[in-house]
Design a protein around this motif. Structure first.
Motif, PDB file in Angstrom:
ATOM      1  N   SER A 136       0.646  -1.337  -0.034  1.00 15.68           N
ATOM      2  CA  SER A 136      -0.201  -0.089   0.394  1.00 15.68           C
ATOM      3  C   SER A 136       1.469   1.260  -0.152  1.00 15.68           C
ATOM      4  O   SER A 136       0.324   2.184  -0.693  1.00 15.68           O
ATOM      5  N   GLU A 137       2.146   1.568   0.535  1.00 18.67           N
ATOM      6  CA  GLU A 137       2.938   2.587   0.785  1.00 18.67           C
ATOM      7  C   GLU A 137       3.097   2.595  -0.397  1.00 18.67           C
ATOM      8  O   GLU A 137       3.641   3.631  -1.099  1.00 18.67           O
ATOM      9  N   MET A 138       3.718   1.996  -1.840  1.00 19.93           N
ATOM     10  CA  MET A 138       4.001   1.689  -2.320  1.00 19.93           C
ATOM     11  C   MET A 138       3.291   2.685  -3.476  1.00 19.93           C
ATOM     12  O   MET A 138       3.576   3.336  -4.221  1.00 19.93           O
ATOM     13  N   LEU A 139       2.311   2.424  -3.565  1.00 18.02           N
ATOM     14  CA  LEU A 139       1.055   2.664  -4.028  1.00 18.02           C
ATOM     15  C   LEU A 139       0.705   4.057  -3.705  1.00 18.02           C
ATOM     16  O   LEU A 139       0.059   4.758  -4.609  1.00 18.02           O
ATOM     17  N   ARG A 140       0.810   4.069  -3.059  1.00 18.18           N
ATOM     18  CA  ARG A 140       0.239   6.030  -2.442  1.00 18.18           C
ATOM     19  C   ARG A 140       1.374   6.643  -3.031  1.00 18.18           C
ATOM     20  O   ARG A 140       1.369   8.303  -3.016  1.00 18.18           O
ATOM     21  N   LYS A 141       2.651   6.428  -2.356  1.00 18.52           N
ATOM     22  CA  LYS A 141       4.266   7.473  -3.394  1.00 18.52           C
ATOM     23  C   LYS A 141       3.728   7.464  -5.194  1.00 18.52           C
ATOM     24  O   LYS A 141       4.236   8.362  -5.240  1.00 18.52           O
ATOM     25  N   THR A 142       3.294   6.135  -5.483  1.00 19.69           N
ATOM     26  CA  THR A 142       3.165   7.015  -6.825  1.00 19.69           C
ATOM     27  C   THR A 142       1.921   6.830  -7.386  1.00 19.69           C
ATOM     28  O   THR A 142       1.243   8.044  -8.079  1.00 19.69           O
ATOM     29  N   LEU A 143       0.706   6.165  -7.264  1.00 23.64           N
ATOM     30  CA  LEU A 143      -0.651   6.710  -7.694  1.00 23.64           C
ATOM     31  C   LEU A 143      -1.201   8.213  -7.246  1.00 23.64           C
ATOM     32  O   LEU A 143      -1.808   8.298  -7.196  1.00 23.64           O
ATOM     33  N   THR A 144      -1.362   6.994  -5.628  1.00 21.77           N
ATOM     34  CA  THR A 144      -1.816   8.588  -4.719  1.00 21.77           C
ATOM     35  C   THR A 144      -1.584   9.469  -4.382  1.00 21.77           C
ATOM     36  O   THR A 144      -2.239  11.086  -4.611  1.00 21.77           O
ATOM     37  N   ALA A 145      -0.044  10.080  -4.471  1.00 18.42           N
ATOM     38  CA  ALA A 145       0.051  10.623  -3.966  1.00 18.42           C
ATOM     39  C   ALA A 145       0.113  12.052  -5.324  1.00 18.42           C
ATOM     40  O   ALA A 145       0.053  13.162  -5.416  1.00 18.42           O
ATOM     41  N   SER A 146       0.081  11.113  -6.935  1.00 19.00           N
ATOM     42  CA  SER A 146      -0.041  12.110  -8.152  1.00 19.00           C
ATOM     43  C   SER A 146      -1.211  12.526  -7.867  1.00 19.00           C
ATOM     44  O   SER A 146      -1.500  13.269  -9.446  1.00 19.00           O
ATOM     45  N   GLY A 147      -2.416  11.482  -7.190  1.00 21.23           N
ATOM     46  CA  GLY A 147      -3.520  12.341  -7.775  1.00 21.23           C
ATOM     47  C   GLY A 147      -3.903  11.234  -9.195  1.00 21.23           C
ATOM     48  O   GLY A 147      -5.316  11.796  -9.841  1.00 21.23           O
ATOM     49  N   THR A 148      -3.296  10.679  -9.593  1.00 23.98           N
ATOM     50  CA  THR A 148      -4.040  10.198 -10.657  1.00 23.98           C
ATOM     51  C   THR A 148      -4.947   8.160 -10.085  1.00 23.98           C
ATOM     52  O   THR A 148      -4.834   7.570  -9.397  1.00 23.98           O
ATOM     53  N   PRO A 149      -6.593   8.254 -10.492  1.00 22.25           N
ATOM     54  CA  PRO A 149      -7.621   8.128 -10.617  1.00 22.25           C
ATOM     55  C   PRO A 149      -6.189   6.560 -10.638  1.00 22.25           C
ATOM     56  O   PRO A 149      -6.053   6.044 -11.953  1.00 22.25           O
ATOM     57  N   HIS A 150      -7.159   5.258  -9.823  1.00 27.83           N
ATOM     58  CA  HIS A 150      -6.734   3.481 -10.503  1.00 27.83           C
ATOM     59  C   HIS A 150      -7.042   2.531  -9.629  1.00 27.83           C
ATOM     60  O   HIS A 150      -7.946   2.930  -9.103  1.00 27.83           O
ATOM     61  N   VAL A 151      -7.363   1.453 -10.725  1.00 27.63           N
ATOM     62  CA  VAL A 151      -8.614   0.653 -10.172  1.00 27.63           C
ATOM     63  C   VAL A 151      -7.505  -0.776 -10.709  1.00 27.63           C
ATOM     64  O   VAL A 151      -6.161  -1.056 -10.877  1.00 27.63           O
ATOM     65  N   LEU A 152      -7.591  -1.540  -8.738  1.00 32.67           N
ATOM     66  CA  LEU A 152      -6.576  -2.911  -9.153  1.00 32.67           C
ATOM     67  C   LEU A 152      -7.368  -4.163  -9.518  1.00 32.67           C
ATOM     68  O   LEU A 152      -8.949  -4.215  -9.003  1.00 32.67           O
ATOM     69  N   VAL A 153      -6.428  -4.425 -10.373  1.00 28.73           N
ATOM     70  CA  VAL A 153      -7.780  -6.082 -11.375  1.00 28.73           C
ATOM     71  C   VAL A 153      -6.689  -7.438 -10.972  1.00 28.73           C
ATOM     72  O   VAL A 153      -5.634  -6.705 -10.620  1.00 28.73           O
ATOM     73  N   THR A 154      -8.193  -7.553 -10.485  1.00 32.03           N
ATOM     74  CA  THR A 154      -7.427  -9.259  -9.993  1.00 32.03           C
ATOM     75  C   THR A 154      -6.664  -9.797  -8.722  1.00 32.03           C
ATOM     76  O   THR A 154      -6.407 -10.829  -8.060  1.00 32.03           O
ATOM     77  N   ARG A 155      -5.773  -8.748  -8.271  1.00 35.67           N
ATOM     78  CA  ARG A 155      -5.243  -8.588  -6.762  1.00 35.67           C
ATOM     79  C   ARG A 155      -4.975  -7.399  -6.841  1.00 35.67           C
ATOM     80  O   ARG A 155      -5.280  -6.583  -6.827  1.00 35.67           O
ATOM     81  N   HIS A 156      -5.873  -7.862  -5.289  1.00 35.18           N
ATOM     82  CA  HIS A 156      -6.353  -6.128  -4.510  1.00 35.18           C
ATOM     83  C   HIS A 156      -4.536  -6.207  -3.351  1.00 35.18           C
ATOM     84  O   HIS A 156      -3.699  -7.744  -3.790  1.00 35.18           O
ATOM     85  N   VAL A 157      -4.711  -5.429  -2.976  1.00 36.69           N
ATOM     86  CA  VAL A 157      -3.050  -4.927  -2.312  1.00 36.69           C
ATOM     87  C   VAL A 157      -3.640  -5.075  -0.993  1.00 36.69           C
ATOM     88  O   VAL A 157      -4.855  -3.399  -0.710  1.00 36.69           O
ATOM     89  N   PRO A 158      -2.886  -5.533   0.180  1.00 33.23           N
ATOM     90  CA  PRO A 158      -3.786  -5.557   1.259  1.00 33.23           C
ATOM     91  C   PRO A 158      -3.672  -3.490   2.196  1.00 33.23           C
ATOM     92  O   PRO A 158      -3.078  -2.916   2.089  1.00 33.23           O
TER      93      PRO A 158
END
Length: 348
Positions: free
Chosen positions: A131-153
């Protein structure tokens, strides 16, 4: 005085900020009564809609990125085509990248997609994504995103995938009813949420019949043919008996079938073999492969729709969509071990 914001209107109206935003856009998703109440609050507070800021927010590149794990798996080919079909109809161009289940490569791809100002990202996360990695890349940049077939706790995002636990239970129940008692689970990357959930479902099914999944018979490898072949070699090295192998995916099962034959074991007759996904080649194998359909076409279609909704309405709560798996019984599990006493329901 400070400018009145959407948050101020939401608090005074007793609704969410997302609802206020929908009222501003006169969305049909909001009832007439709620619209009237929110608009009255806007007038009372003196809220002025900032059209210039809205126009800036609405600037789009009309591009969407898909970052998946494996270019060679037929599942992802079907998934990608379904996604592209939906996006094309809406005027979007799809950009593709493959992480090969490597987190560092995935991070570089996500950063590159953000730098190119894509309007949104569809992500099949690498098995070690945090989750931390996604916060630094997608969340921090405000990029809308959808996780597909695998979720991230612990990561808050839209998610679409099949119910992997139910998929594992379907195979487990079928194998036990077919007379199998020593089931192995082969392939798939360790710590992958999809692998963990499929194994949990398989364990639950076996335990419901008074059986267990021997920990030494759960062997994680890669999610490709080579992974299936290696898993069979490692399985043979345990010295433990087995009369069925459930593989992380159909592609892994194809490798396992080859490796079993190389060891003089005939799949389907001496050892039952099953997989997940129901890719087109599954029915063409010899023997034809029992598998669980995980609906890549529907997954891709709904993933694209989820992302477009997220782009249009960035403040709505994250949504999780779980598709129902479907068992496809074929020749690779139909033969019964001698004296198994299995019922005939699964032998048709």
């Amino acid at each position: 005085m400070p400018r009145v914001t959407l948050s101020d209107v939401a608090a005074a109206s007793g609704v969410s900020k997302a609802t206020v935003s929908l009222v501003v856009r006169d969305s049909p998703r909001v009832s007439a009564a709620t619209k009237a109440r929110v608009r009255a609050t806007m007038e009372e507070l003196g809220y002025v809609y900032d059209r210039r800021a809205a126009n800036l927010r609405a600037q789009r590149s009309m591009t969407v990125a898909l970052v998946a794990t494996n270019v060679r798996n037929p599942y992802f080919a079907e998934l990608t085509m379904a996604i592209e079909r939906v996006l094309y109809k809406r005027g979007y161009t799809l950009l593709l990248g493959y992480s090969h289940d490597d987190q560092e490569r995935q991070t570089r791809l996500l950063e590159a997609m953000s730098e190119h100002r894509v309007d949104g990202v569809l992500l099949v996360p690498s098995y070690d994504t945090s989750s931390e990695m996604l916060r630094k890349t997608l969340t921090a940049s405000g990029t809308p995103h959808v996780l597909v077939t695998r979720h991230v706790p612990r990561h808050q995002a839209d998610y679409i995938g099949v119910d992997n636990r139910e998929a594992g239970q379907l195979l487990g129940d079928h194998l036990v009813r077919s007379g199998r008692r020593h089931v192995a689970f082969l392939g798939g990357p360790p710590r992958s949420t999809a692998r963990e959930e499929r194994e949990q479902g398989l364990r639950t099914a076996l335990e419901g019949h008074g059986l267990v999944l021997d920990p030494s018979l759960s062997i994680a490898t890669s999610a490709d043919r080579d992974g299936g072949e290696r898993a069979v070699d490692m399985l043979a090295g345990t010295g433990r008996p087995y009369d069925a192998v459930v593989c992380y995916s159909d592609v892994v099962a194809f490798g396992a079938i080859s490796a079993l034959r190389a060891r003089g074991v005939e799949p389907g007759r001496e050892v039952a073999v099953a997989g997940f996904d129901d890719v087109p080649d599954a029915a063409l194998q010899h023997p034809s492969l029992t598998t669980v359909a995980t609906h890549p076409d529907q997954t891709g279609t709904e993933a694209a729709e989820l992302l477009l909704r997220r782009i249009e309405e960035p403040d709505v709560p994250p949504r999780t969509v779980l598709l129902t798996p479907e068992l496809k019984v074929r020749d690779s599990t139909r033969s019964r071990p001698a004296g198994s006493g299995a019922d005939s329901e699964d032998q048709r």
